[in-house]
Design a protein around this motif. Structure first.
Motif, PDB file in Angstrom:
ATOM      1  N   ASP A 113       0.645  -1.232   0.119  1.00 54.75           N
ATOM      2  CA  ASP A 113       0.017   0.085   0.031  1.00 54.75           C
ATOM      3  C   ASP A 113       0.837   1.122  -0.063  1.00 54.75           C
ATOM      4  OD1 ASP A 113      -2.591   0.715  -0.017  1.00 54.75           O
ATOM      5  OD2 ASP A 113      -3.056   0.509   1.972  1.00 54.75           O
ATOM      6  N   HIS A 114       0.708   2.197  -1.117  1.00 56.23           N
ATOM      7  CA  HIS A 114       1.487   3.318  -1.005  1.00 56.23           C
ATOM      8  C   HIS A 114       0.820   4.278  -2.080  1.00 56.23           C
ATOM      9  CE1 HIS A 114       4.438   6.455  -1.464  1.00 56.23           C
ATOM     10  NE2 HIS A 114       4.840   6.130  -0.022  1.00 56.23           N
ATOM     11  N   TRP A 115       0.561   5.753  -1.441  1.00 59.98           N
ATOM     12  CA  TRP A 115      -0.110   6.256  -2.813  1.00 59.98           C
ATOM     13  C   TRP A 115       0.628   6.277  -3.996  1.00 59.98           C
ATOM     14  CZ3 TRP A 115       2.095  10.785  -4.850  1.00 59.98           C
ATOM     15  CH2 TRP A 115       3.161  11.136  -4.248  1.00 59.98           C
ATOM     16  N   MET A 130      -0.431   4.108  -7.156  1.00 56.65           N
ATOM     17  CA  MET A 130      -1.628   4.051  -7.808  1.00 56.65           C
ATOM     18  C   MET A 130      -2.008   4.832  -9.192  1.00 56.65           C
ATOM     19  SD  MET A 130      -3.918   4.236  -4.159  1.00 56.65           S
ATOM     20  CE  MET A 130      -5.559   3.697  -4.691  1.00 56.65           C
ATOM     21  N   PHE A 131      -0.669   5.381  -9.786  1.00 57.11           N
ATOM     22  CA  PHE A 131      -0.782   6.066 -10.853  1.00 57.11           C
ATOM     23  C   PHE A 131      -0.984   5.220 -11.898  1.00 57.11           C
ATOM     24  CE2 PHE A 131       1.511   8.951  -8.201  1.00 57.11           C
ATOM     25  CZ  PHE A 131       0.452  10.065  -8.255  1.00 57.11           C
ATOM     26  N   VAL A 152      -4.602   4.648 -11.934  1.00 56.79           N
ATOM     27  CA  VAL A 152      -5.373   5.979 -12.520  1.00 56.79           C
ATOM     28  C   VAL A 152      -5.372   5.986 -14.124  1.00 56.79           C
ATOM     29  CG1 VAL A 152      -5.386   8.515 -12.621  1.00 56.79           C
ATOM     30  CG2 VAL A 152      -4.757   7.228 -10.759  1.00 56.79           C
ATOM     31  N   VAL A 183       3.320  10.019 -14.869  1.00 58.98           N
ATOM     32  CA  VAL A 183       3.715  10.314 -13.388  1.00 58.98           C
ATOM     33  C   VAL A 183       4.143   8.778 -12.985  1.00 58.98           C
ATOM     34  CG1 VAL A 183       2.968  10.779 -11.234  1.00 58.98           C
ATOM     35  CG2 VAL A 183       2.221  11.994 -12.995  1.00 58.98           C
ATOM     36  N   LYS A 220     -11.288  -0.989  -2.478  1.00 63.90           N
ATOM     37  CA  LYS A 220     -10.658   0.238  -2.484  1.00 63.90           C
ATOM     38  C   LYS A 220     -10.361   0.587  -3.849  1.00 63.90           C
ATOM     39  CE  LYS A 220      -8.104   1.401   1.688  1.00 63.90           C
ATOM     40  NZ  LYS A 220      -6.854   1.347   2.072  1.00 63.90           N
ATOM     41  N   PHE A 258     -12.050   3.409  -6.109  1.00 63.90           N
ATOM     42  CA  PHE A 258     -11.065   4.397  -6.789  1.00 63.90           C
ATOM     43  C   PHE A 258     -11.212   4.638  -8.046  1.00 63.90           C
ATOM     44  CE2 PHE A 258      -6.539   5.642  -7.906  1.00 63.90           C
ATOM     45  CZ  PHE A 258      -6.703   6.725  -7.673  1.00 63.90           C
ATOM     46  N   TRP A 265      -2.551  18.955 -15.136  1.00 66.78           N
ATOM     47  CA  TRP A 265      -1.896  18.623 -14.344  1.00 66.78           C
ATOM     48  C   TRP A 265      -1.940  19.131 -12.700  1.00 66.78           C
ATOM     49  CZ3 TRP A 265       2.398  15.413 -14.503  1.00 66.78           C
ATOM     50  CH2 TRP A 265       2.741  14.653 -15.650  1.00 66.78           C
ATOM     51  N   LEU A 325      -4.800  16.131 -11.629  1.00 68.16           N
ATOM     52  CA  LEU A 325      -3.797  15.352 -10.973  1.00 68.16           C
ATOM     53  C   LEU A 325      -3.666  15.513  -9.420  1.00 68.16           C
ATOM     54  CD1 LEU A 325      -2.689  12.955 -12.552  1.00 68.16           C
ATOM     55  CD2 LEU A 325      -0.534  14.142 -12.732  1.00 68.16           C
ATOM     56  N   ILE A 341      -6.649  14.042  -7.631  1.00 65.18           N
ATOM     57  CA  ILE A 341      -6.375  12.615  -7.545  1.00 65.18           C
ATOM     58  C   ILE A 341      -5.270  12.248  -6.777  1.00 65.18           C
ATOM     59  CG2 ILE A 341      -5.438  10.518  -9.117  1.00 65.18           C
ATOM     60  CD1 ILE A 341      -7.761  11.863 -11.377  1.00 65.18           C
ATOM     61  N   THR A 372      -5.474   9.422  -3.563  1.00 62.18           N
ATOM     62  CA  THR A 372      -4.527   8.427  -3.453  1.00 62.18           C
ATOM     63  C   THR A 372      -3.880   8.386  -1.982  1.00 62.18           C
ATOM     64  OG1 THR A 372      -2.595   9.630  -4.373  1.00 62.18           O
ATOM     65  CG2 THR A 372      -3.942   8.212  -5.852  1.00 62.18           C
ATOM     66  N   ILE A 373      -3.491   9.544  -1.597  1.00 62.27           N
ATOM     67  CA  ILE A 373      -2.935   9.783  -0.425  1.00 62.27           C
ATOM     68  C   ILE A 373      -4.163   9.155   0.810  1.00 62.27           C
ATOM     69  CG2 ILE A 373      -2.017  11.160   1.454  1.00 62.27           C
ATOM     70  CD1 ILE A 373      -0.778  12.773  -0.948  1.00 62.27           C
ATOM     71  N   LEU A 425      -6.673   7.347   0.216  1.00 59.53           N
ATOM     72  CA  LEU A 425      -7.025   5.879   0.553  1.00 59.53           C
ATOM     73  C   LEU A 425      -5.984   4.952   0.924  1.00 59.53           C
ATOM     74  CD1 LEU A 425      -8.341   5.362  -3.466  1.00 59.53           C
ATOM     75  CD2 LEU A 425      -9.586   4.953  -1.037  1.00 59.53           C
ATOM     76  N   THR A 426      -4.627   5.292   0.918  1.00 63.90           N
ATOM     77  CA  THR A 426      -3.681   4.592   1.498  1.00 63.90           C
ATOM     78  C   THR A 426      -3.041   5.165   2.754  1.00 63.90           C
ATOM     79  OG1 THR A 426      -2.014   5.872   0.300  1.00 63.90           O
ATOM     80  CG2 THR A 426      -2.690   3.916  -0.881  1.00 63.90           C
ATOM     81  N   THR A 442      -2.439   2.695   6.493  1.00 60.41           N
ATOM     82  CA  THR A 442      -1.300   1.566   6.850  1.00 60.41           C
ATOM     83  C   THR A 442      -0.078   2.407   7.725  1.00 60.41           C
ATOM     84  OG1 THR A 442      -0.701   1.792   4.630  1.00 60.41           O
ATOM     85  CG2 THR A 442      -2.091  -0.125   5.416  1.00 60.41           C
TER      86      THR A 442
END
Lengths: 560, 243
Positions: A43-45, A48-49, A52, A129, A266, A270, B224, B228, B231, B235-236, B238-239, B242
């Motif tokens: 799990d790390h942000w 997730m690209f 996307v 990205v 999740k 997303f 951008w 982005l 988004i 993402t931050i 959602l994760t 943990t």
């Protein structure tokens, strides 16, 4: 397989259960689900690209299908009779006419067009990205080199898909873009003109290009993209996902959550978040207002004509290239046996060379690094960018090169919006094109090394608390709080290879190639901050006056 | 032969243009008051009698339209020397501008202030759009959002510019703009162009916020940064559990 044998003993009680069991016994769905549901993903942000990008592609397929119902990819001349007054009675192609109708006369058409276009920009941006993340964390290393190449192809395909789509409405903006492509193709020596005639079915713009691009845009390129995505994801499953360094994580395990049920939920959620963001943008912000540009006609060119962002760097390179260099014209007339051919280097060089270099380095980089480091091990734990300073610096240099060209594509807008001279913007960007990557390389490498030193400092002496204490004999010291073991693991648990000297081959000879490799290896690894060893840690923590000792150890460990 | 023909046409066209010059009447007092204002405010650069100096061009023959445009939009008197005169708050009242125009018109025949019939914004917007794309869009942008020229010069955005000033700009060619005389674009066609500009301005942006009508650059920048950015925030989120 085992699932189907097991299920023969099972008799479901409900109707739904019976149907499900019927299907399962024939398809083996539960086996697949069990296998995939237990796949673990870290799990790390920043992971997730890719997701996307995938979701943007799904949005593109959905909205694109809607658009195909109403779009007419034909260049037959018609007269506009729709509801947009400033274009009423204007002669235009059927393609532009139908694009206007989608925008103004089909319910929800404009929204869908904008969803499609915003999603396209997001698709390529998220791929970019995602690739940056993969590059800077070293995720392209063995065993993932081939998947990196597949990803690179996906980027090129996405750009091609975007550009063919951008050209379809046959408005003035897209026509200008096609004209530039036509010019670039024609600048190819000898065969350029023939390729252009072949592509456009005669002299530009001809009457075929829209329908041809349409076939590419809705059939061929999406099919290849889909195939590539399948290959890409299959390899992700085979290789398993990489993970950031941390306690308990190594190259033989994956620490994270299983796909089912939380992760799947999740990820599904997303998708709707991405869709929501795209829909929100499409609803509130206009994109590609084709009605402003008017129908394509080779004579007018609008100020501020730019391609979509992902083609911008090529446009920028074209803008940066001077027509004359040190008094030498860049356009040559070469006498050949069959007549004089024109070699337009001022178009050929900027259009093909920078993009060629960027993609060549991008595709081959995993092998270049592998050759230099002779590292043939599998890597599943990522590098923090600071712990691979030279790679990070190379990436930053490439990134800056790209960004300079990218900025050059908007040189006119930079000039008008910051009230500076367009010429000066161009001169500065030309200088930055050469100097920028070098400065970027040096600065980012130094920053990486400095961050490593900071990590080292924190691992050895703890974090500065800001609490100043006066000792009985008058000395002031700042109290340092030691970091906990979990944090320290991140700070000390990395590899910092030494330069690999040249070694003789099987014949006992150090050949020239090997010498070159050794030189590159030194360049790669000579500047390094060694990770803290357990002994140093012991020494630093064991003594009362650990500051001086540690400082001395520091001096020994930091090899310049 | 062809040269003779085009030359002859050109001669006819220019005489047509000159014949139309200055039909507007200014009273003698306008001219007199205008001269006083001119001497006090303009003569430093444009010279006594508007004959020009090293710091400013001659105004003989520029016509009332040029004065009404330059002074009426605040470009003149110039705030400072530069690549181009910048728009700023008007320095003179409408009456004073009228008097100045009268004085400059009296120096020599030139384009006059357009008649109201061409400014009624009831021309053919579609025709005007076509003319605009062919003649104007290469500097002013297809959506009239403006654009850059060389060495710090620029073509301004046209939203909010009055029809009269647009017309005057076409006939006088201020700053770096070429002159579109009546033989080049007829007064009727100028009316169409003004109608087009006013129509798209009134139309607004049917697809939502127009992001400055600057085309793919502002769209890319928006995607951008805002797209982005949102988004990444998700993402931050959602994760976040943990780590």
């Amino acid at each position: 397989m085992s699932a189907s044998t097991a299920s023969t003993n099972y008799t479901p009680k409900t109707k739904v259960g019976r149907i499900t069991n019927f299907v399962d016994e024939r398809v083996g769905g539960s086996g697949i689900l069990r296998e995939f549901g237990r796949k673990v993903f870290p799990d790390h942000w920043s992971f997730m690209f890719g997701e996307v990008a995938l979701y943007s592609f799904v949005i593109l397929l959905l909205s694109g299908t809607f658009l195909t119902f109403f779009f007419d990819p034909s260049m037959t001349e018609t007269v506009y009779k729709g509801s947009f007054v400033p274009l009423k009675g204007v002669e235009m192609s059927a393609a532009y006419n139908s694009s206007l109708n989608i925008s103004f006369d089909i319910r929800g058409g404009l929204f869908m067009r904008q969803v499609h276009h915003w999603a396209a920009l997001l698709f390529v941006a998220s791929i970019a990205v995602h690739m940056l993340r993969v590059f800077f964390t070293g995720a392209f290393r063995k065993p993932r080199e081939m998947n990196w190449v597949v990803g690179g192809f996906l980027l090129i395909l996405a750009m091609a898909e975007g550009f063919t789509g951008y050209s379809l409405p046959d408005d003035l903006l897209s026509g200008n873009g096609l004209r530039i492509i036509d010019g670039v193709i024609k600048s190819i020596p000898i065969v350029g003109t023939y390729i252009s005639f072949f592509l456009f079915g005669g002299e530009f713009p001809g009457t075929h290009i829209i329908s041809r691009l349409y076939t590419l845009h809705i059939l061929l390129i999406p099919a290849i993209i889909l195939l590539m995505i399948a290959v890409h994801l299959f390899m992700v499953v085979v290789h398993k996902h990489t993970q950031y360094p941390g306690p308990g994580r190594n190259d033989h395990n994956v620490v994270g959550y299983p796909l089912g049920p939380v992760y799947a939920a999740k990820a599904g959620g997303f998708f709707f978040i991405v869709f929501g963001v795209v829909a929100l943008m499409a609803a509130a912000f206009t994109i590609n207002p084709i009605w402003n540009y008017g129908p394509y006609d080779p004579s007018p060119v609008s100020a501020g004509t730019q391609p979509d962002w992902y083609i911008g760097f090529v446009d920028g390179a074209l803008r940066l290239m001077p027509g004359w260099l040190f008094g030498i014209p860049m356009e040559w007339h070469v006498p050949l046996p069959w007549g004089t051919n024109t070699l337009t280097l001022n178009v050929l060089l900027p259009a093909l060379v920078p993009a060629g270099i960027i993609f060549a380095v991008l595709f081959t980089y995993p092998w270049i690094e592998r050759w230099i480091t002779k590292d043939n091990r599998e890597h599943h734990v990522l590098d923090r960018p600071r712990n691979a300073p030279t790679r990070t610096a190379i990436g930053v240099a490439g990134f800056i090169l790209y960004c300079v060209m990218w900025a050059a594509a908007s040189s006119d807008l930079i000039a008008t919006h910051f009230h500076v001279s367009l010429n000066d913007v161009t001169y500065w960007l030309r200088a930055l094109f050469f100097i920028g990557p070098i400065i970027g390389f040096i600065v980012s490498k130094r920053i990486s090394l400095a961050l490593q030193r900071k990590d080292r400092e924190i691992a050895l002496h703890g974090r500065e608390t800001g609490r100043i204490v006066r000792l009985p004999h008058g000395e002031f010291i700042e109290v340092h709080a030691p970091v906990d073991e979990y944090k320290r693991y991140k700070l000390v648990g990395f590899e910092s290879p030494l330069p690999l000297p040249a070694t003789p081959n099987a014949q006992g000879v150090v050949d020239r190639r090997e010498k070159r490799r050794a030189k590159l290896s030194r360049w790669f690894f000579e500047d390094r901050v060694a990770p803290v060893t357990p002994r140093e840690l012991e020494a630093a923590h064991g003594h009362g006056h650990h500051e001086e000792i540690a400082a001395e150890e520091d001096k020994k460990a930091v090899i310049r | 032969m062809g040269l003779l023909f085009t030359g002859g046409l050109y001669a006819v066209a220019t005489t047509v243009n000159q014949a139309k010059a200055d039909t507007q009447s200014f009273s003698a007092s306008d001219v007199k008051e205008g001269e006083k204002l001119f001497l006090a405010n303009c003569a430093t650069c444009h010279g006594m009698g508007g004959s020009g100096t090293n710091s400013g061009p001659s105004l003989v023959g520029v016509g009332a339209a040029a004065v009404d445009f330059q002074v009426g939009t605040g470009r003149m008197p110039m705030q400072m020397q530069g690549p181009q005169a910048q728009v700023k708050p008007k320095q003179f009242t409408d009456d004073q501008t009228h008097q100045l125009a009268g004085y400059v018109a009296s120096l020599g025949a030139g384009p006059s202030i357009p008649a109201a019939e061409y400014l009624d914004e009831k021309g053919d917007a579609a025709k005007g759009g076509e003319l605009f794309r062919v003649n104007c869009a290469m500097c002013h942008n297809a959506a009239a959002a403006g654009g850059a020229l060389t060495r710090g010069k620029f073509a301004p955005a046209l939203a909010g510019v009055s029809g009269q000033h647009i017309y005057e700009a076409m006939v006088t060619g201020p700053q770096n703009m070429p002159v579109f005389n009546d033989a080049n674009i007829t007064p009727q066609n100028k009316r169409d162009i003004i109608t087009f500009l006013k129509t798209i301005e009134a139309n607004g942006s049917p697809g939502g916020a127009d992001l400055g009508s600057l085309g793919p650059v502002s769209e890319g920048l928006f995607l951008w940064i805002a797209g982005l950015g949102v988004i990444i925030a998700f993402t931050i989120w959602l994760t976040s559990r943990t780590s």
